[in-house]
Design a protein around this motif. Structure first.
Motif, PDB file in Angstrom:
ATOM      1  N   THR A   1       0.837  -1.200   0.000  1.00  0.00           N
ATOM      2  CA  THR A   1       0.000   0.000   0.000  1.00  0.00           C
ATOM      3  C   THR A   1       0.876   1.256   0.000  1.00  0.00           C
ATOM      4  O   THR A   1       2.081   1.187   0.241  1.00  0.00           O
ATOM      5  CB  THR A   1      -0.904   0.024   1.247  1.00  0.00           C
ATOM      6  OG1 THR A   1      -0.074   0.173   2.400  1.00  0.00           O
ATOM      7  CG2 THR A   1      -1.735  -1.248   1.363  1.00  0.00           C
ATOM      8  N   MET A   2       0.265   2.408  -0.240  1.00  0.00           N
ATOM      9  CA  MET A   2       0.984   3.684  -0.165  1.00  0.00           C
ATOM     10  C   MET A   2       1.561   3.879   1.229  1.00  0.00           C
ATOM     11  O   MET A   2       2.658   4.417   1.385  1.00  0.00           O
ATOM     12  CB  MET A   2       0.070   4.861  -0.520  1.00  0.00           C
ATOM     13  CG  MET A   2      -0.018   5.163  -1.986  1.00  0.00           C
ATOM     14  SD  MET A   2       1.602   5.343  -2.738  1.00  0.00           S
ATOM     15  CE  MET A   2       1.795   7.086  -2.695  1.00  0.00           C
ATOM     16  N   HIS A   3       0.846   3.438   2.247  1.00  0.00           N
ATOM     17  CA  HIS A   3       1.324   3.565   3.611  1.00  0.00           C
ATOM     18  C   HIS A   3       2.639   2.788   3.788  1.00  0.00           C
ATOM     19  O   HIS A   3       3.569   3.273   4.438  1.00  0.00           O
ATOM     20  CB  HIS A   3       0.268   3.061   4.598  1.00  0.00           C
ATOM     21  CG  HIS A   3       0.671   3.187   6.020  1.00  0.00           C
ATOM     22  ND1 HIS A   3       0.746   4.397   6.678  1.00  0.00           N
ATOM     23  CD2 HIS A   3       1.062   2.252   6.924  1.00  0.00           C
ATOM     24  CE1 HIS A   3       1.152   4.198   7.918  1.00  0.00           C
ATOM     25  NE2 HIS A   3       1.353   2.905   8.092  1.00  0.00           N
ATOM     26  N   ASP A   4       2.719   1.611   3.189  1.00  0.00           N
ATOM     27  CA  ASP A   4       3.947   0.811   3.240  1.00  0.00           C
ATOM     28  C   ASP A   4       5.113   1.559   2.592  1.00  0.00           C
ATOM     29  O   ASP A   4       6.226   1.573   3.115  1.00  0.00           O
ATOM     30  CB  ASP A   4       3.763  -0.532   2.532  1.00  0.00           C
ATOM     31  CG  ASP A   4       2.746  -1.421   3.220  1.00  0.00           C
ATOM     32  OD1 ASP A   4       2.615  -1.350   4.458  1.00  0.00           O
ATOM     33  OD2 ASP A   4       2.070  -2.192   2.504  1.00  0.00           O
ATOM     34  N   LEU A   5       4.848   2.172   1.446  1.00  0.00           N
ATOM     35  CA  LEU A   5       5.890   2.919   0.742  1.00  0.00           C
ATOM     36  C   LEU A   5       6.355   4.127   1.548  1.00  0.00           C
ATOM     37  O   LEU A   5       7.555   4.389   1.657  1.00  0.00           O
ATOM     38  CB  LEU A   5       5.397   3.356  -0.640  1.00  0.00           C
ATOM     39  CG  LEU A   5       5.081   2.222  -1.615  1.00  0.00           C
ATOM     40  CD1 LEU A   5       4.471   2.780  -2.887  1.00  0.00           C
ATOM     41  CD2 LEU A   5       6.319   1.405  -1.913  1.00  0.00           C
ATOM     42  N   ARG A   6       5.399   4.866   2.117  1.00  0.00           N
ATOM     43  CA  ARG A   6       5.752   6.034   2.926  1.00  0.00           C
ATOM     44  C   ARG A   6       6.569   5.613   4.145  1.00  0.00           C
ATOM     45  O   ARG A   6       7.538   6.271   4.517  1.00  0.00           O
ATOM     46  CB  ARG A   6       4.497   6.788   3.368  1.00  0.00           C
ATOM     47  CG  ARG A   6       3.817   7.551   2.239  1.00  0.00           C
ATOM     48  CD  ARG A   6       2.468   8.098   2.659  1.00  0.00           C
ATOM     49  NE  ARG A   6       2.530   9.007   3.774  1.00  0.00           N
ATOM     50  CZ  ARG A   6       2.662  10.328   3.693  1.00  0.00           C
ATOM     51  NH1 ARG A   6       2.735  10.886   2.512  1.00  0.00           N
ATOM     52  NH2 ARG A   6       2.684  11.070   4.763  1.00  0.00           N
TER      53      ARG A   6
ATOM     54  N   LEU B   1       8.906  16.630   3.651  1.00  0.00           N
ATOM     55  CA  LEU B   1       8.902  15.965   2.347  1.00  0.00           C
ATOM     56  C   LEU B   1       7.763  14.962   2.211  1.00  0.00           C
ATOM     57  O   LEU B   1       7.239  14.757   1.116  1.00  0.00           O
ATOM     58  CB  LEU B   1      10.243  15.266   2.109  1.00  0.00           C
ATOM     59  CG  LEU B   1      11.406  16.220   1.826  1.00  0.00           C
ATOM     60  CD1 LEU B   1      12.738  15.501   1.982  1.00  0.00           C
ATOM     61  CD2 LEU B   1      11.264  16.836   0.448  1.00  0.00           C
ATOM     62  N   LEU B   2       7.361  14.367   3.328  1.00  0.00           N
ATOM     63  CA  LEU B   2       6.275  13.385   3.283  1.00  0.00           C
ATOM     64  C   LEU B   2       4.914  13.995   3.599  1.00  0.00           C
ATOM     65  O   LEU B   2       3.916  13.292   3.704  1.00  0.00           O
ATOM     66  CB  LEU B   2       6.580  12.221   4.224  1.00  0.00           C
ATOM     67  CG  LEU B   2       7.742  11.344   3.748  1.00  0.00           C
ATOM     68  CD1 LEU B   2       8.127  10.331   4.806  1.00  0.00           C
ATOM     69  CD2 LEU B   2       7.398  10.653   2.447  1.00  0.00           C
ATOM     70  N   GLY B   3       4.876  15.305   3.773  1.00  0.00           N
ATOM     71  CA  GLY B   3       3.594  15.979   3.964  1.00  0.00           C
ATOM     72  C   GLY B   3       3.051  15.943   5.371  1.00  0.00           C
ATOM     73  O   GLY B   3       1.862  16.191   5.580  1.00  0.00           O
ATOM     74  N   HIS B   4       3.895  15.652   6.360  1.00  0.00           N
ATOM     75  CA  HIS B   4       3.447  15.649   7.748  1.00  0.00           C
ATOM     76  C   HIS B   4       3.514  17.064   8.303  1.00  0.00           C
ATOM     77  O   HIS B   4       4.487  17.783   8.082  1.00  0.00           O
ATOM     78  CB  HIS B   4       4.301  14.716   8.603  1.00  0.00           C
ATOM     79  CG  HIS B   4       4.247  13.298   8.156  1.00  0.00           C
ATOM     80  ND1 HIS B   4       5.275  12.418   8.366  1.00  0.00           N
ATOM     81  CD2 HIS B   4       3.294  12.599   7.502  1.00  0.00           C
ATOM     82  CE1 HIS B   4       4.957  11.246   7.868  1.00  0.00           C
ATOM     83  NE2 HIS B   4       3.760  11.332   7.327  1.00  0.00           N
TER      84      HIS B   4
END
Length: 81
Positions: free
Chosen positions: A3-8, A28-31
């Motif tokens: 999933t995208m969560h895994d990639l992030r 960079l990760l939008g947090h």
């Protein structure tokens, strides 16, 4: 299934191993910044570009590959109070 969560999670973990500063990893990760960081830290595009260069340099050395074809454009929108 990946999933995208895994990639992030993987990217953030690898950025930590590459010694990229937490503030830049989060940006960079939008947090969103929290606490007093919101008031006192100013993350500039040049800082994010340097963080990505540090990360891709680390990746190149760990995996023995070149990332010349990777788009390293930073699209950063910072909210200012």
């Amino acid at each position: 299934v990946i999933t995208m969560h895994d990639l992030r999670r993987s990217v953030k973990t690898y950025m930590l191993k590459a010694d990229v500063n937490k503030i830049y990893r989060d940006a960079l990760l939008g947090h969103a910044m929290t606490g007093m960081d919101v008031h006192y830290l100013q993350v500039e595009d040049e800082d994010l570009i340097q963080a990505m260069e540090k990360y891709t340099y680390w990746l190149d050395n760990i995996w023995g590959c070149e990332s010349e074809n990777v788009d390293q454009t930073v699209d950063h929108k910072q909210k200012r109070a």
